[in-house]
Scaffold this motif. Sequence first.
Motif: not given
Length: 254
Positions: A28-38
């Motif tokens: 969840v954390v990694v997926g959310a982080l990448f979504a935010v960065v993108a």
Amino acid sequence: MRQRLLTRPWFAGLSAAWQWRLTSLPVVVVGALFAVVATVAVLCAGTTDQTLAASSLFAVWGFNFSGAGLAEPTDFPLHRLRGRLVRAATARVFALWCGLAGLLLLTSSSHTAHTYRPSMFAASTTLMVAGTAASLKIFARVRKLSTELHRRAQDVIRSLEEIRDAAEPDERRKLRPGARRSWDALHVVLRNRIETGFHLQGTFVLPGPAIRSLETAVMAAIDAPEFDAVKHRVALSRLRVIRAACIGHIDTLV
């Protein structure tokens, strides 16, 4: 992650549901982080340095294609298989489009003259078509893999059921070679990567320890000198979880 947490008494005392939730946090954390960065990179591309935005998108792409993936948890592997199939393909496609968007931003930032507009339009169109084709291929691979997983798991289930229903020991003995061959076929499919055919990157269908544990359970049911209802029940229940995880992705026409 669970191995580290199990060293703490409070984690071992939690219910299976809470253990599931806690071990899901990395995804969840990694997926959310990448979504935010993108998202931030794309939104800021028009107002800030496009090179920086492109670099951020390339970072998301590079992390996924380097083999790091979404930090898939190894706990509850069979029950997580349904989501694992979806996450691996979705993350791959998301990273692919991040890479393409980064390439477009980087190219457009270095070719701002009006004379380059026709070439940029042609390049953008080509990349979008290529990205769409690659995305469809990834999801088609998941459907094909799920179909084969379902078929092979079903074969092993049927073989075990035939051994279970056999009335005589000699009859069960004759059925064992076929059951072993059914397991061998399933084992090969379990060793595939979900989103790519390259074994240097991507997400395995199941982690190695989960495959070995499943093999132990299946072979114990097949090779038991006398019929053992408990061993058969354990093996069949695990295989049925795999079969159920693939139901929503079956496509025999791929």
